[in-house]
Structures are given as structure tokens and as C-alpha cells.
Design a protein around this motif. Sequence first.
Motif, mmCIF file in Angstrom:
data_model
loop_
_atom_site.group_PDB
_atom_site.id
_atom_site.type_symbol
_atom_site.label_atom_id
_atom_site.label_comp_id
_atom_site.label_asym_id
_atom_site.label_seq_id
_atom_site.Cartn_x
_atom_site.Cartn_y
_atom_site.Cartn_z
ATOM 1 N N ALA A 226 -77.651 15.156 -10.572
ATOM 2 C CA ALA A 226 -76.598 14.153 -10.688
ATOM 3 C C ALA A 226 -75.298 14.697 -10.120
ATOM 4 C CB ALA A 226 -76.401 13.744 -12.149
ATOM 5 N N ALA A 227 -74.386 13.781 -9.802
ATOM 6 C CA ALA A 227 -73.033 14.124 -9.379
ATOM 7 C C ALA A 227 -72.055 13.269 -10.173
ATOM 8 C CB ALA A 227 -72.844 13.890 -7.877
ATOM 9 N N VAL A 228 -70.955 13.890 -10.610
ATOM 10 C CA VAL A 228 -69.967 13.223 -11.461
ATOM 11 C C VAL A 228 -68.581 13.414 -10.859
ATOM 12 C CG1 VAL A 228 -68.909 13.150 -13.742
ATOM 13 C CG2 VAL A 228 -71.375 13.589 -13.522
ATOM 14 N N ASP A 229 -67.856 12.312 -10.661
ATOM 15 C CA ASP A 229 -66.488 12.350 -10.168
ATOM 16 C C ASP A 229 -65.580 12.704 -11.342
ATOM 17 O OD1 ASP A 229 -63.837 11.685 -9.428
ATOM 18 O OD2 ASP A 229 -64.527 10.206 -7.983
ATOM 19 N N CYS A 230 -65.077 13.921 -11.372
ATOM 20 C CA CYS A 230 -64.270 14.392 -12.504
ATOM 21 C C CYS A 230 -63.031 13.533 -12.712
ATOM 22 C CB CYS A 230 -63.860 15.839 -12.297
ATOM 23 S SG CYS A 230 -65.216 17.006 -12.237
ATOM 24 N N GLY A 231 -62.313 13.229 -11.624
ATOM 25 C CA GLY A 231 -61.097 12.449 -11.755
ATOM 26 C C GLY A 231 -61.354 11.086 -12.364
ATOM 27 N N ALA A 232 -62.438 10.431 -11.940
ATOM 28 C CA ALA A 232 -62.751 9.100 -12.465
ATOM 29 C C ALA A 232 -63.112 9.170 -13.940
ATOM 30 C CB ALA A 232 -63.900 8.488 -11.662
ATOM 31 N N VAL A 233 -63.849 10.201 -14.336
ATOM 32 C CA VAL A 233 -64.218 10.339 -15.744
ATOM 33 C C VAL A 233 -62.986 10.647 -16.587
ATOM 34 C CG1 VAL A 233 -65.506 11.762 -17.385
ATOM 35 C CG2 VAL A 233 -66.613 10.981 -15.295
ATOM 36 N N VAL A 234 -62.113 11.518 -16.096
ATOM 37 C CA VAL A 234 -60.880 11.825 -16.831
ATOM 38 C C VAL A 234 -60.021 10.576 -16.975
ATOM 39 C CG1 VAL A 234 -58.708 13.107 -16.715
ATOM 40 C CG2 VAL A 234 -60.876 14.274 -16.244
ATOM 41 N N ARG A 235 -59.953 9.781 -15.921
ATOM 42 C CA ARG A 235 -59.156 8.548 -15.987
ATOM 43 C C ARG A 235 -59.750 7.534 -16.952
ATOM 44 N NH1 ARG A 235 -58.753 9.692 -10.467
ATOM 45 N NH2 ARG A 235 -60.444 8.264 -9.945
ATOM 46 N N ALA A 236 -61.057 7.616 -17.193
ATOM 47 C CA ALA A 236 -61.675 6.734 -18.178
ATOM 48 C C ALA A 236 -61.103 6.995 -19.569
ATOM 49 C CB ALA A 236 -63.195 6.921 -18.184
ATOM 50 N N GLY A 237 -60.614 8.214 -19.777
ATOM 51 C CA GLY A 237 -59.820 8.498 -20.961
ATOM 52 C C GLY A 237 -60.585 9.061 -22.131
ATOM 53 N N GLY A 238 -59.891 9.923 -22.878
ATOM 54 C CA GLY A 238 -60.358 10.264 -24.204
ATOM 55 C C GLY A 238 -61.151 11.527 -24.394
ATOM 56 N N LEU A 239 -61.698 12.119 -23.354
ATOM 57 C CA LEU A 239 -62.515 13.304 -23.559
ATOM 58 C C LEU A 239 -61.682 14.438 -24.146
ATOM 59 C CD1 LEU A 239 -64.854 13.626 -20.434
ATOM 60 C CD2 LEU A 239 -65.495 13.059 -22.776
ATOM 61 N N ASP A 240 -62.282 15.210 -25.054
ATOM 62 C CA ASP A 240 -61.596 16.369 -25.613
ATOM 63 C C ASP A 240 -62.016 17.654 -24.913
ATOM 64 O OD1 ASP A 240 -64.171 16.501 -26.557
ATOM 65 O OD2 ASP A 240 -63.641 16.658 -28.676
ATOM 66 N N GLY B 183 -62.177 16.585 -8.115
ATOM 67 C CA GLY B 183 -63.421 17.198 -7.667
ATOM 68 C C GLY B 183 -64.647 16.496 -8.217
ATOM 69 N N VAL B 184 -65.784 16.967 -7.766
ATOM 70 C CA VAL B 184 -67.083 16.411 -8.154
ATOM 71 C C VAL B 184 -67.934 17.533 -8.730
ATOM 72 C CG1 VAL B 184 -69.234 15.386 -7.287
ATOM 73 C CG2 VAL B 184 -67.019 14.546 -6.448
ATOM 74 N N LEU C 175 -72.086 22.962 -9.715
ATOM 75 C CA LEU C 175 -71.144 23.268 -8.649
ATOM 76 C C LEU C 175 -69.940 22.339 -8.744
ATOM 77 C CD1 LEU C 175 -73.533 23.682 -5.566
ATOM 78 C CD2 LEU C 175 -72.750 25.437 -7.184
ATOM 79 N N HIS C 176 -68.744 22.891 -8.565
ATOM 80 C CA HIS C 176 -67.518 22.100 -8.521
ATOM 81 C C HIS C 176 -67.155 21.908 -7.059
ATOM 82 C CE1 HIS C 176 -63.038 21.575 -9.831
ATOM 83 N NE2 HIS C 176 -63.638 20.417 -9.614
ATOM 84 N N LEU C 177 -67.327 20.691 -6.560
ATOM 85 C CA LEU C 177 -67.156 20.374 -5.150
ATOM 86 C C LEU C 177 -65.852 19.611 -4.923
ATOM 87 C CD1 LEU C 177 -70.838 19.232 -4.529
ATOM 88 C CD2 LEU C 177 -69.847 21.500 -4.111
ATOM 89 N N PRO C 178 -65.387 19.536 -3.678
ATOM 90 C CA PRO C 178 -64.116 18.862 -3.404
ATOM 91 C C PRO C 178 -64.131 17.391 -3.805
ATOM 92 C CG PRO C 178 -64.793 20.210 -1.531
ATOM 93 C CD PRO C 178 -65.953 20.177 -2.477
ATOM 94 N N ALA C 179 -62.948 16.866 -4.082
ATOM 95 C CA ALA C 179 -62.798 15.450 -4.413
ATOM 96 C C ALA C 179 -63.188 14.586 -3.219
ATOM 97 C CB ALA C 179 -61.360 15.163 -4.835
ATOM 98 N N GLY C 180 -63.625 13.365 -3.512
ATOM 99 C CA GLY C 180 -63.955 12.418 -2.457
ATOM 100 C C GLY C 180 -65.319 12.594 -1.837
ATOM 101 N N LEU D 244 -68.326 12.219 -3.623
ATOM 102 C CA LEU D 244 -69.391 11.671 -4.466
ATOM 103 C C LEU D 244 -70.452 10.944 -3.652
ATOM 104 C CD1 LEU D 244 -70.387 11.176 -7.398
ATOM 105 C CD2 LEU D 244 -69.100 9.030 -7.354
ATOM 106 N N ASP D 245 -70.045 10.226 -2.620
ATOM 107 C CA ASP D 245 -70.993 9.407 -1.863
ATOM 108 C C ASP D 245 -71.555 10.097 -0.623
ATOM 109 O OD1 ASP D 245 -70.884 7.199 -3.579
ATOM 110 O OD2 ASP D 245 -69.023 6.510 -2.664
ATOM 111 N N THR D 246 -71.158 11.333 -0.357
ATOM 112 C CA THR D 246 -71.744 12.053 0.764
ATOM 113 C C THR D 246 -73.110 12.598 0.364
ATOM 114 O OG1 THR D 246 -70.698 14.143 0.130
ATOM 115 C CG2 THR D 246 -69.460 12.691 1.599
#
Length: 318
Positions: A96-110, A117-118, A145-150, A152-154
Amino acid sequence: MDETERFDADADTGADGDADGAGARALRDIAYRHLDEAAARRWGALVRPSVWLASEEESWGARGEPTVARLGGRPPLSADVPWPADRDGAPMAFVAAVDCGAVVRAGGLDLPLPSQGVLAFFASTPFAEDGAEGSRAGRCPGRVLHLPAGTLDTEHPAPPAVPVFPRVPLTACREPSAPFPDHPRVRAAFGLHTAEEFHDHPLNDQSFVDELAEYGHRFENRIGGYPAASATAAYEAGAGPAAHPAGGHPRQPGVEETDGAARWVALAQFQRDPAGGMLVAPQPGGTRTARRGVLLWLIRPEDLARRAFEEAVLFRAP
């Protein structure tokens, strides 16, 4: 709880990711129905936020929402990033791949998740029926792996003979998460360090466990919170790779074992089908396979904060 109730609860969440929203209150109400007030309050303080990574097939609430992660497909690796391999040099499968910025913007994680990044998750295969060679439940080879932002779809082509799982886009849904009684954070909070203390405590009452399992524990794709599986992985992570070669937590964990296990938190979990030897591709209408399991990545918060993703450990849970 059906899907409508689930998203109605999420609609009442605040910026804290449902730490005090309707979903968290519903979880805490379970404790108040089965425990005395002091115990219910102590258990309720352990409720944590998480992000459910949902597909359109799993929930109508995910339809039309932006994609924040994906299962399967080919990984977002650039040509200069080596394909992850196990210690014997065998290439791992992309999970799987996860967009960190998008998940953080979803809010609330501790969790101190990166704001950019991804995260790309890889695991050794097969994800076969437990008991088959290379499929034992417990610690297994995996990489984050922590990959560069943007990115996710590559996609990067997989090496020969490495399985490529169906690509499934996922959206972010904030949800509270609560631990089962055997979780080390529960044992630490209640001082349950012997078999007698644990089994005699009202937390271990079957009616409480059953209601908790029905509401809050599903084998789903998730970031943060508590894992859907038992606490075995946390105890094994706390003990280290050589301490419990057969897997499993000690029958009577003492203070030291419990404190060591409680240092590990769930970074991510992704569904697997033990019988099919693959990731679970969500089915229309939320249809489930006969057996469920997860690939669970644990990490210590201090390692996550310094972006030391090589310290994350992977467990297969049946």
C-alpha cells in the motif's frame, strides 16, 4: 453498527479526530454498561483516534471523497530507489501507499506522522494460509519507505515473479479506536500483571469483550489507533526479534514486559486473506471473505518522530 450510524457518528467529530466525538462517546458508553464508574473512566481514557482507509465498495461515505491512499498496484518508486528485499535478497511485494499530508489533514491522529511525503509499505510473500511455509503468524520481513510528496499515483514496474495486487483507491474517515483488555496499555493502566489479576478483572468479562468487538474491531485498512488483532504483536515487538522465536506474548507479563510492549503503537494495518494468499480487495456491498487477517506495522513514537521508518516492524495476524 451499520454504515449510516458509522458516518453519522463521524459527522459529530471535532478537530481532535473524535477523541471526544459521538463515536468515542459510544465506545466509552460500552465501558459504563459493563464496568464500575472508576474502571469505565480509566478505560475510556485509553480511546485513541485513528483514520479508517475506506474504499467506495466498503462505504457509501467514501464515494466522491479524495484519494489519500491505495492498496496494491505498482509502487510509487523512482528509478533511483532500490526495490525493497528481505535479508536473503528476495524482493518484497508492494502492499500500500499512503499520502501522509492528506491523512494528517484529515485530522486527529495522535501519531507524529510526517506532514508531507508518501509512505510505501512492502512485505514478504506469500500471505498464505497460516502454517504454510513463510506464512507463520507473527513477525515477518517488511519495509516502510518515506517517499517524496506528490508520488502517490506514480508507478514502478515490479520485478519478475513478484505479485502485484489489485489497485484499490482509499479515502480517509476519522474513527475512534479502543483496545482489547489484553493490550499492554490496558494492563499497565489497570496494573494487571498476573494471570489471576487479568482473568478475574471485569474487563475480561465476555459480554464487555463481545460488545467491544462488535462495535470497534474490524479487520480493516487503518492508520493509527489500536490494531484489530490481539496484543501478541506488541509484546513480541517489545521483547525484540530474538526473545520469542515462536511468537506470542508471555502468559504472565510483568511490569517490564508490559511497559516494553506499551511503547509500540500501530502505524498501519492492511487487510489480508490468509486463505487466498493475497491482500483483500474490497467487494461491492462490503462482502467479506470467510477469513480475515491483517498485515500490521508497529513503530515506537520516538522512531516515528525522527522518521526512522527502518525501525518499524511487520507482523502477520490471523
